[in-house]
Design an enzyme around this catalytic site. Sequence first.
Site, short mmCIF file in Angstrom:
data_model
loop_
_atom_site.label_atom_id
_atom_site.label_comp_id
_atom_site.label_asym_id
_atom_site.label_seq_id
_atom_site.Cartn_x
_atom_site.Cartn_y
_atom_site.Cartn_z
N HIS A 1 0.82 -1.21 0.00
CA HIS A 1 0.00 0.00 0.00
C HIS A 1 0.86 1.26 0.00
O HIS A 1 0.34 2.35 -0.27
CB HIS A 1 -0.90 -0.02 1.24
CG HIS A 1 -2.34 0.32 0.96
ND1 HIS A 1 -2.90 0.38 -0.30
CD2 HIS A 1 -3.35 0.62 1.82
CE1 HIS A 1 -4.18 0.69 -0.21
NE2 HIS A 1 -4.48 0.85 1.06
N ASP B 1 -0.86 2.54 -5.45
CA ASP B 1 -0.79 1.09 -5.72
C ASP B 1 -2.07 0.65 -6.42
O ASP B 1 -3.10 1.33 -6.33
CB ASP B 1 -0.62 0.33 -4.40
CG ASP B 1 -1.78 0.57 -3.45
OD1 ASP B 1 -2.60 -0.34 -3.28
OD2 ASP B 1 -1.89 1.68 -2.88
N ASN C 1 -9.81 2.82 -2.11
CA ASN C 1 -10.46 3.74 -1.17
C ASN C 1 -9.73 5.08 -1.06
O ASN C 1 -10.36 6.12 -0.86
CB ASN C 1 -10.60 3.10 0.21
CG ASN C 1 -11.58 1.95 0.20
OD1 ASN C 1 -12.52 1.91 -0.60
ND2 ASN C 1 -11.37 0.99 1.08
N ASN D 1 -6.89 6.03 3.26
CA ASN D 1 -8.32 6.24 3.00
C ASN D 1 -8.82 7.65 3.31
O ASN D 1 -9.98 7.96 3.02
CB ASN D 1 -9.14 5.22 3.80
CG ASN D 1 -8.88 3.80 3.35
OD1 ASN D 1 -8.20 3.56 2.36
ND2 ASN D 1 -9.42 2.85 4.08
#
Length: 195
Positions: free
Chosen positions: A23, A96, A117, A71
Amino acid sequence: MAGSKRLIVGLGNPGPRYEGTRHNVGFVVLDLLAARVRGEFRRDGRARSLVAEGRLRGRSVVLVKPQLFVNRSGEAVRHLARRFSLNAEDILVVTDDIHLPVGRIRIRAEGSAAGHNGMQNIIDCMGSEALPRLRIGIGNDYERGRQSDYVLSAFTETERPVICNAAERARDAVVSFCTDSLVHAMNQFNRLTVE
Protein backbone atom coordinates in the site's frame (compact mmCIF):
# COMPACT_ATOMS: atom_id res chain seq x y z
CA MET A 1 -2.03 22.17 -18.61
CA ALA A 2 -2.24 25.81 -17.82
CA GLY A 3 -0.52 26.10 -14.46
CA SER A 4 3.22 26.19 -13.88
CA LYS A 5 3.17 24.26 -10.60
CA ARG A 6 2.58 20.52 -10.23
CA LEU A 7 1.36 18.73 -7.12
CA ILE A 8 2.52 15.11 -6.91
CA VAL A 9 0.73 13.04 -4.27
CA GLY A 10 2.07 9.66 -3.17
CA LEU A 11 -0.38 7.46 -1.28
CA GLY A 12 0.68 5.42 1.71
CA ASN A 13 0.21 4.96 5.44
CA PRO A 14 2.37 6.84 7.94
CA GLY A 15 4.73 5.24 10.43
CA PRO A 16 7.39 2.53 10.48
CA ARG A 17 4.81 -0.25 10.76
CA TYR A 18 3.77 0.30 7.13
CA GLU A 19 7.16 0.89 5.53
CA GLY A 20 7.82 -1.49 2.67
CA THR A 21 4.20 -2.64 2.37
CA ARG A 22 2.33 -2.85 -0.92
CA HIS A 23 0.00 0.00 0.00
CA ASN A 24 2.99 2.32 0.49
CA VAL A 25 4.54 2.10 -2.96
CA GLY A 26 3.40 5.69 -3.61
CA PHE A 27 5.63 6.89 -0.76
CA VAL A 28 8.59 5.02 -2.29
CA VAL A 29 8.18 6.88 -5.59
CA LEU A 30 7.90 10.22 -3.77
CA ASP A 31 11.16 9.54 -1.92
CA LEU A 32 12.88 8.90 -5.28
CA LEU A 33 11.41 12.14 -6.63
CA ALA A 34 12.57 14.12 -3.59
CA ALA A 35 16.11 12.92 -4.23
CA ARG A 36 15.77 13.94 -7.89
CA VAL A 37 14.62 17.50 -7.11
CA ARG A 38 16.87 17.76 -4.03
CA GLY A 39 13.85 18.43 -1.88
CA GLU A 40 13.58 17.60 1.81
CA PHE A 41 10.30 16.43 3.31
CA ARG A 42 9.07 18.60 6.16
CA ARG A 43 5.98 18.20 8.27
CA ASP A 44 3.17 20.54 7.23
CA GLY A 45 0.68 20.62 10.10
CA ARG A 46 -2.12 22.35 8.24
CA ALA A 47 -1.95 19.92 5.33
CA ARG A 48 -1.30 17.00 7.72
CA SER A 49 1.35 15.83 5.28
CA LEU A 50 5.05 15.60 4.66
CA VAL A 51 5.80 18.12 1.92
CA ALA A 52 8.92 18.72 -0.18
CA GLU A 53 9.40 21.35 -2.86
CA GLY A 54 11.78 21.50 -5.78
CA ARG A 55 12.12 22.25 -9.48
CA LEU A 56 12.25 20.15 -12.62
CA ARG A 57 13.49 21.97 -15.72
CA GLY A 58 12.26 25.25 -14.30
CA ARG A 59 8.85 23.96 -13.24
CA SER A 60 7.91 24.16 -9.57
CA VAL A 61 7.00 20.78 -8.08
CA VAL A 62 5.38 20.06 -4.72
CA LEU A 63 5.71 16.50 -3.43
CA VAL A 64 3.17 15.34 -0.86
CA LYS A 65 2.99 12.29 1.39
CA PRO A 66 -0.32 12.63 3.30
CA GLN A 67 -0.06 11.46 6.90
CA LEU A 68 -3.78 10.75 7.30
CA PHE A 69 -3.70 7.09 6.24
CA VAL A 70 -4.53 6.14 2.67
CA ASN A 71 -8.32 6.24 3.00
CA ARG A 72 -8.35 9.88 4.16
CA SER A 73 -5.71 11.31 1.82
CA GLY A 74 -8.22 13.52 0.02
CA GLU A 75 -8.34 16.01 2.89
CA ALA A 76 -4.64 16.80 2.42
CA VAL A 77 -4.95 17.00 -1.37
CA ARG A 78 -7.91 19.38 -1.18
CA HIS A 79 -6.11 21.64 1.31
CA LEU A 80 -2.95 21.89 -0.81
CA ALA A 81 -4.85 22.31 -4.09
CA ARG A 82 -6.62 25.31 -2.55
CA ARG A 83 -3.42 26.70 -1.05
CA PHE A 84 -1.61 26.65 -4.39
CA SER A 85 -4.72 27.43 -6.52
CA LEU A 86 -4.29 24.27 -8.57
CA ASN A 87 -6.74 22.61 -10.92
CA ALA A 88 -7.28 18.86 -10.94
CA GLU A 89 -5.13 18.46 -14.08
CA ASP A 90 -2.14 19.96 -12.21
CA ILE A 91 -2.23 17.12 -9.67
CA LEU A 92 -0.86 13.60 -10.18
CA VAL A 93 -1.69 10.85 -7.68
CA VAL A 94 0.78 7.96 -7.39
CA THR A 95 -0.92 4.88 -6.01
CA ASP A 96 -0.79 1.09 -5.72
CA ASP A 97 -3.17 -1.01 -7.81
CA ILE A 98 -4.22 -4.63 -7.24
CA HIS A 99 -5.66 -4.83 -10.76
CA LEU A 100 -2.20 -4.64 -12.35
CA PRO A 101 0.54 -7.29 -12.22
CA VAL A 102 3.41 -6.57 -9.83
CA GLY A 103 5.63 -3.90 -11.36
CA ARG A 104 3.37 -2.77 -14.22
CA ILE A 105 2.71 0.98 -14.31
CA ARG A 106 -0.19 2.79 -15.95
CA ILE A 107 -0.96 6.48 -16.26
CA ARG A 108 -4.49 7.73 -16.81
CA ALA A 109 -5.89 11.23 -17.20
CA GLU A 110 -9.09 10.48 -15.28
CA GLY A 111 -11.52 7.78 -14.28
CA SER A 112 -13.13 6.04 -11.36
CA ALA A 113 -11.26 4.91 -8.27
CA ALA A 114 -11.57 1.26 -9.39
CA GLY A 115 -12.15 0.16 -5.81
CA HIS A 116 -9.16 2.02 -4.31
CA ASN A 117 -10.46 3.74 -1.17
CA GLY A 118 -7.66 6.32 -1.08
CA MET A 119 -8.26 7.36 -4.66
CA GLN A 120 -12.01 7.46 -4.01
CA ASN A 121 -11.48 9.77 -1.03
CA ILE A 122 -9.40 12.13 -3.18
CA ILE A 123 -12.07 12.12 -5.91
CA ASP A 124 -14.75 12.84 -3.30
CA CYS A 125 -12.78 15.66 -1.66
CA MET A 126 -11.83 17.25 -4.99
CA GLY A 127 -15.29 16.73 -6.47
CA SER A 128 -13.88 15.37 -9.72
CA GLU A 129 -12.76 12.15 -11.39
CA ALA A 130 -10.63 14.23 -13.78
CA LEU A 131 -7.50 13.64 -11.69
CA PRO A 132 -4.42 12.22 -13.39
CA ARG A 133 -3.11 9.13 -11.65
CA LEU A 134 -0.12 6.84 -11.97
CA ARG A 135 -0.91 3.31 -10.82
CA ILE A 136 1.74 0.79 -9.84
CA GLY A 137 0.76 -2.86 -9.93
CA ILE A 138 1.10 -4.79 -6.67
CA GLY A 139 -0.64 -7.96 -7.86
CA ASN A 140 -3.64 -9.67 -6.27
CA ASP A 141 -2.42 -13.00 -4.95
CA TYR A 142 -4.73 -13.20 -1.95
CA GLU A 143 -7.64 -15.31 -0.78
CA ARG A 144 -11.17 -13.96 -0.88
CA GLY A 145 -11.76 -11.56 2.01
CA ARG A 146 -8.04 -11.02 2.65
CA GLN A 147 -7.45 -7.93 0.49
CA SER A 148 -6.69 -5.69 3.49
CA ASP A 149 -4.06 -8.10 4.80
CA TYR A 150 -2.56 -8.37 1.34
CA VAL A 151 -2.15 -4.64 0.64
CA LEU A 152 -0.62 -4.18 4.10
CA SER A 153 1.87 -7.02 3.56
CA ALA A 154 5.48 -6.69 2.43
CA PHE A 155 6.67 -7.57 -1.05
CA THR A 156 8.32 -10.96 -1.39
CA GLU A 157 12.04 -11.38 -2.06
CA THR A 158 11.25 -12.12 -5.71
CA GLU A 159 8.98 -9.09 -6.05
CA ARG A 160 11.30 -6.53 -4.44
CA PRO A 161 13.65 -5.98 -7.40
CA VAL A 162 10.65 -5.78 -9.74
CA ILE A 163 9.03 -3.12 -7.55
CA CYS A 164 12.31 -1.18 -7.22
CA ASN A 165 12.54 -1.07 -11.00
CA ALA A 166 8.87 -0.06 -11.28
CA ALA A 167 9.36 2.73 -8.72
CA GLU A 168 12.25 4.12 -10.76
CA ARG A 169 10.18 4.00 -13.96
CA ALA A 170 7.30 5.64 -12.10
CA ARG A 171 9.66 8.42 -10.94
CA ASP A 172 10.71 8.99 -14.54
CA ALA A 173 7.06 9.01 -15.64
CA VAL A 174 6.28 11.69 -13.06
CA VAL A 175 9.21 13.76 -14.32
CA SER A 176 7.79 13.45 -17.85
CA PHE A 177 4.35 14.52 -16.59
CA CYS A 178 5.89 17.57 -14.95
CA THR A 179 8.25 18.66 -17.72
CA ASP A 180 6.58 17.43 -20.92
CA SER A 181 2.89 16.58 -20.63
CA LEU A 182 0.48 13.93 -19.39
CA VAL A 183 0.00 12.63 -22.95
CA HIS A 184 3.76 12.35 -23.47
CA ALA A 185 4.14 10.43 -20.20
CA MET A 186 1.28 8.10 -21.14
CA ASN A 187 2.73 7.42 -24.59
CA GLN A 188 6.20 6.76 -23.25
CA PHE A 189 5.48 4.72 -20.14
CA ASN A 190 2.15 2.91 -20.57
CA ARG A 191 3.56 0.55 -23.17
CA LEU A 192 6.55 -0.54 -21.08
CA THR A 193 6.43 -4.10 -19.81
CA VAL A 194 7.49 -5.36 -16.40
CA GLU A 195 11.26 -5.82 -16.17
